[in-house]
Design a protein around this motif. Structure first.
Motif, PDB file in Angstrom:
ATOM      1  N   GLU A  86       0.874  -1.165   0.000  1.00  0.00           N
ATOM      2  CA  GLU A  86       0.000   0.000   0.000  1.00  0.00           C
ATOM      3  C   GLU A  86       0.915   1.220   0.000  1.00  0.00           C
ATOM      4  O   GLU A  86       1.651   1.450   0.956  1.00  0.00           O
ATOM      5  N   LEU A  87       0.881   1.999  -1.082  1.00  0.00           N
ATOM      6  CA  LEU A  87       1.868   3.049  -1.303  1.00  0.00           C
ATOM      7  C   LEU A  87       1.441   4.427  -0.814  1.00  0.00           C
ATOM      8  O   LEU A  87       2.238   5.347  -0.829  1.00  0.00           O
ATOM      9  N   GLY A  88       0.211   4.608  -0.445  1.00  0.00           N
ATOM     10  CA  GLY A  88      -0.244   5.932  -0.017  1.00  0.00           C
ATOM     11  C   GLY A  88      -0.627   6.778  -1.218  1.00  0.00           C
ATOM     12  O   GLY A  88      -1.062   6.269  -2.244  1.00  0.00           O
ATOM     13  N   GLU A  89      -0.440   8.095  -1.089  1.00  0.00           N
ATOM     14  CA  GLU A  89      -0.833   8.997  -2.177  1.00  0.00           C
ATOM     15  C   GLU A  89       0.036   8.780  -3.402  1.00  0.00           C
ATOM     16  O   GLU A  89       1.240   8.619  -3.312  1.00  0.00           O
ATOM     17  N   TYR A  90      -0.605   8.809  -4.567  1.00  0.00           N
ATOM     18  CA  TYR A  90       0.065   8.527  -5.840  1.00  0.00           C
ATOM     19  C   TYR A  90       0.799   9.747  -6.361  1.00  0.00           C
ATOM     20  O   TYR A  90       0.324  10.875  -6.287  1.00  0.00           O
ATOM     21  N   ASN A  91       2.001   9.504  -6.903  1.00  0.00           N
ATOM     22  CA  ASN A  91       2.691  10.476  -7.750  1.00  0.00           C
ATOM     23  C   ASN A  91       3.353   9.694  -8.881  1.00  0.00           C
ATOM     24  O   ASN A  91       3.491   8.478  -8.816  1.00  0.00           O
ATOM     25  N   ASP A  92       3.758  10.384  -9.931  1.00  0.00           N
ATOM     26  CA  ASP A  92       4.240   9.708 -11.141  1.00  0.00           C
ATOM     27  C   ASP A  92       5.496   8.876 -10.926  1.00  0.00           C
ATOM     28  O   ASP A  92       5.755   7.944 -11.677  1.00  0.00           O
ATOM     29  N   SER A  93       6.282   9.182  -9.909  1.00  0.00           N
ATOM     30  CA  SER A  93       7.504   8.416  -9.678  1.00  0.00           C
ATOM     31  C   SER A  93       7.214   6.998  -9.186  1.00  0.00           C
ATOM     32  O   SER A  93       8.083   6.140  -9.229  1.00  0.00           O
ATOM     33  N   MET A  94       6.007   6.726  -8.734  1.00  0.00           N
ATOM     34  CA  MET A  94       5.679   5.392  -8.218  1.00  0.00           C
ATOM     35  C   MET A  94       5.595   4.345  -9.313  1.00  0.00           C
ATOM     36  O   MET A  94       5.717   3.155  -9.028  1.00  0.00           O
ATOM     37  N   ARG A  95       5.419   4.751 -10.532  1.00  0.00           N
ATOM     38  CA  ARG A  95       5.344   3.775 -11.626  1.00  0.00           C
ATOM     39  C   ARG A  95       6.700   3.151 -11.912  1.00  0.00           C
ATOM     40  O   ARG A  95       6.783   2.051 -12.408  1.00  0.00           O
ATOM     41  N   GLU A  96       7.794   3.836 -11.598  1.00  0.00           N
ATOM     42  CA  GLU A  96       9.131   3.324 -11.827  1.00  0.00           C
ATOM     43  C   GLU A  96       9.849   3.087 -10.505  1.00  0.00           C
ATOM     44  O   GLU A  96      10.928   3.591 -10.278  1.00  0.00           O
ATOM     45  N   ARG A  97       9.223   2.313  -9.628  1.00  0.00           N
ATOM     46  CA  ARG A  97       9.819   2.045  -8.322  1.00  0.00           C
ATOM     47  C   ARG A  97      11.073   1.188  -8.475  1.00  0.00           C
ATOM     48  O   ARG A  97      11.047   0.165  -9.120  1.00  0.00           O
ATOM     49  N   ALA A  98      12.142   1.643  -7.883  1.00  0.00           N
ATOM     50  CA  ALA A  98      13.387   0.864  -7.902  1.00  0.00           C
ATOM     51  C   ALA A  98      13.430   0.000  -6.659  1.00  0.00           C
ATOM     52  O   ALA A  98      13.465   0.501  -5.549  1.00  0.00           O
TER      53      ALA A  98
END
Length: 102
Positions: A86-98
């Motif tokens: 569960e990642l919390g609030e979304y931002n565009d950097s979450m799509r490319e999680r390292a």
């Protein structure tokens, strides 16, 4: 980590209580394929599929069970365990999680 047999019901239960603007990340054990589910409006979700295919799906809550069932077959065909974050609030950097390499 959740068992694949109970993953569908666990994810649907979590999505019903997920606030608007928040997201859930589902990954294989090896973390090489993922489904990012974003709750963007009341009872409307966007599923970002990354792995075998890179596609964006827009789904309503009542259609979510069928959509997830099909996506589990495509993205997690041989997985027994699925990682759920569960990642919390979304931002565009979450799509490319390292994530760390195994």
């Amino acid at each position: 980590m959740i068992d694949k047999t109970t993953a569908l019901s666990s994810v649907l239960r979590k999505l019903k209580t997920l606030p608007v603007g928040h997201c859930i990340d589902l990954r294989t054990y090896k973390r090489n394929r993922s489904l990012l589910i974003l709750h963007y409006q009341n009872e409307k979700f966007i599923i970002y599929e990354e792995g075998y295919e890179s596609i964006e799906h827009t789904v309503k809550l009542k259609e979510m069970r069928k959509a997830l069932k099909n996506l589990f077959k495509i993205e997690f065909p041989r997985s027994n365990k699925i990682r759920m974050y569960e990642l919390g609030e979304y931002n565009d950097s979450m799509r490319e999680r390292a994530l760390k390499k195994l």
